[in-house]
Scaffold this motif. Sequence first.
Motif, PDB file in Angstrom:
ATOM      1  N   THR A   1       0.929  -1.326   0.148  1.00  0.00           N
ATOM      2  CA  THR A   1      -0.140   0.074  -0.018  1.00  0.00           C
ATOM      3  C   THR A   1       0.821   1.163   0.104  1.00  0.00           C
ATOM      4  O   THR A   1       0.644   2.091  -0.873  1.00  0.00           O
ATOM      5  N   LYS A   2       1.992   1.277   0.887  1.00  0.00           N
ATOM      6  CA  LYS A   2       2.899   2.496   0.713  1.00  0.00           C
ATOM      7  C   LYS A   2       3.484   2.590  -0.396  1.00  0.00           C
ATOM      8  O   LYS A   2       3.838   3.811  -1.010  1.00  0.00           O
ATOM      9  N   THR A   3       3.919   1.672  -1.023  1.00  0.00           N
ATOM     10  CA  THR A   3       4.631   1.655  -2.321  1.00  0.00           C
ATOM     11  C   THR A   3       3.712   2.054  -3.448  1.00  0.00           C
ATOM     12  O   THR A   3       4.005   2.823  -4.084  1.00  0.00           O
ATOM     13  N   PHE A   4       2.567   1.894  -3.442  1.00  0.00           N
ATOM     14  CA  PHE A   4       1.777   2.113  -4.390  1.00  0.00           C
ATOM     15  C   PHE A   4       1.084   3.497  -4.454  1.00  0.00           C
ATOM     16  O   PHE A   4       0.890   4.102  -5.320  1.00  0.00           O
ATOM     17  N   THR A   5       0.851   3.878  -3.158  1.00  0.00           N
ATOM     18  CA  THR A   5       0.380   5.286  -2.860  1.00  0.00           C
ATOM     19  C   THR A   5       1.191   6.418  -3.138  1.00  0.00           C
ATOM     20  O   THR A   5       1.156   7.542  -3.261  1.00  0.00           O
ATOM     21  N   LYS A   6       2.579   5.925  -3.384  1.00  0.00           N
ATOM     22  CA  LYS A   6       3.602   7.025  -3.548  1.00  0.00           C
ATOM     23  C   LYS A   6       3.429   7.493  -5.118  1.00  0.00           C
ATOM     24  O   LYS A   6       3.796   8.531  -5.665  1.00  0.00           O
ATOM     25  N   GLY A   7       2.634   6.621  -5.861  1.00  0.00           N
ATOM     26  CA  GLY A   7       2.258   7.180  -7.141  1.00  0.00           C
ATOM     27  C   GLY A   7       3.131   6.836  -8.535  1.00  0.00           C
ATOM     28  O   GLY A   7       2.590   6.933  -9.609  1.00  0.00           O
ATOM     29  N   HIS A   8       4.164   6.209  -8.168  1.00  0.00           N
ATOM     30  CA  HIS A   8       5.257   6.066  -9.493  1.00  0.00           C
ATOM     31  C   HIS A   8       4.970   4.697 -10.103  1.00  0.00           C
ATOM     32  O   HIS A   8       5.736   4.482 -10.754  1.00  0.00           O
ATOM     33  N   ILE A   9       4.145   3.635  -9.338  1.00  0.00           N
ATOM     34  CA  ILE A   9       4.214   2.516  -9.810  1.00  0.00           C
ATOM     35  C   ILE A   9       2.435   2.443 -10.064  1.00  0.00           C
ATOM     36  O   ILE A   9       1.746   2.080  -9.271  1.00  0.00           O
ATOM     37  N   LYS A  10       2.454   2.273 -11.564  1.00  0.00           N
ATOM     38  CA  LYS A  10       0.741   2.328 -11.866  1.00  0.00           C
ATOM     39  C   LYS A  10       0.980   1.881 -13.355  1.00  0.00           C
ATOM     40  O   LYS A  10       1.875   1.979 -14.026  1.00  0.00           O
ATOM     41  N   GLY A  11      -0.386   1.616 -13.953  1.00  0.00           N
ATOM     42  CA  GLY A  11      -0.227   1.432 -15.511  1.00  0.00           C
ATOM     43  C   GLY A  11      -1.448   0.511 -15.779  1.00  0.00           C
ATOM     44  O   GLY A  11      -2.224   0.508 -14.954  1.00  0.00           O
ATOM     45  N   ASP A  12      -1.613   0.095 -17.112  1.00  0.00           N
ATOM     46  CA  ASP A  12      -2.333  -0.883 -17.510  1.00  0.00           C
ATOM     47  C   ASP A  12      -2.359  -2.283 -16.953  1.00  0.00           C
ATOM     48  O   ASP A  12      -3.465  -2.699 -16.530  1.00  0.00           O
ATOM     49  N   VAL A  13      -1.355  -3.006 -17.061  1.00  0.00           N
ATOM     50  CA  VAL A  13      -1.183  -4.470 -16.544  1.00  0.00           C
ATOM     51  C   VAL A  13      -0.176  -4.579 -15.576  1.00  0.00           C
ATOM     52  O   VAL A  13       0.917  -4.164 -15.480  1.00  0.00           O
TER      53      VAL A  13
END
Length: 263
Positions: free
Chosen positions: A45-57
Motif C-alpha cells: 500500500t505504501k509503495t503504490f500510494t507514492k504514485g510512481h508504480i501504476k499502469g495498465d497491466v
Amino acid sequence: MDSCSYKLYHIDGLDSRKGLETYFSGKEDMVFGEDTIIFPIENITKTFTKGHIKGDVLIDFSFGPLVHHLFAACDFFKHIIVLKIQDRCIMELKRWVDERTGAFDWGHAAKCHVDNKESSEQTQERENKVRSALQHVVKCNLGKDNMVDPILLPPADCIITAVFCLLEFISKDKDEYMRNVRKFSQLLKPGGHIILIGCLEATYATAGKHKYHLLNHDEDFVRKALVDAGFVIDNCKVKKRTNVSDLIDYKAGIFIAAHKDTV
C-alpha cells in the motif's frame, strides 16, 4: 526429516486450501498474520500510494491462490493477470473470483484496505474491485524459458511475486532462483517494476502432513539476484520474525520494490 526428502511445491503439489488456512486465515489462533498479511499489505500500500508504480497491466505470480496483496493494486492497474503453476490453485482462486460456495474468506484482509473496518459494505466493494480487475488466470510452466508459452502476454508495468515465499518454494538452489528472477524480468516493459515478498533463512514449510523445500538465503543474496537480472532496487524492508511455530523455520520476511534498468 532430512532436507533432501522435503517435497517440491511446483512438482509434488500442495493442498492450497490447507496452505491458506495455516498461514493466511483470519482465525484467532493463526500466528503468522503479522508477517503474511499485515507486513505485505502495509508495504504494498505504501509503495503504490507514492504514485510512481501504476499502469495498465499487473502480472501476479504468487504462492497458492492468494489475493490479499492485490487489494491495493486494483487502484493503480486496470488489468491484473495471475499466473499459477497448479490446477488446484487455479480452481481455488476462481472459486473466490466467482463468489462460489466454499470460497476462502478474505474479509479479514480486505478490512485492512477500508477506512471503516467495521463496514462490511466497504469490504465487499474492495473485494469486488479486485474481482473486476482480475481478468485472466493463466497456467504457467517453469520448465520453459517463456513460462506461459504458447500464450503471448502483454508486457507488464509491474509484476508481483509473493506472499510469503513463492520464489523460495520453486527454486531448488540459488542458480535456479536467479534464473526465475530473469524469467520475471522478461515479462516486464522497459522501466517496469517488480515487487518481491519473500522469507529469509528458511529451509522448509509445512502444509498438512508434508514438509516442503524452501531455499535458504539472506538479504544480500536477494539484492544481488535482482541487480544481476538488471533491476535497480528502490526500497527494501526486512521484518524479523516474532511468532513462534515449528510449521516453518524462516528468520525474517523481506519486501523489495525495484525497477527494470533501461540502460
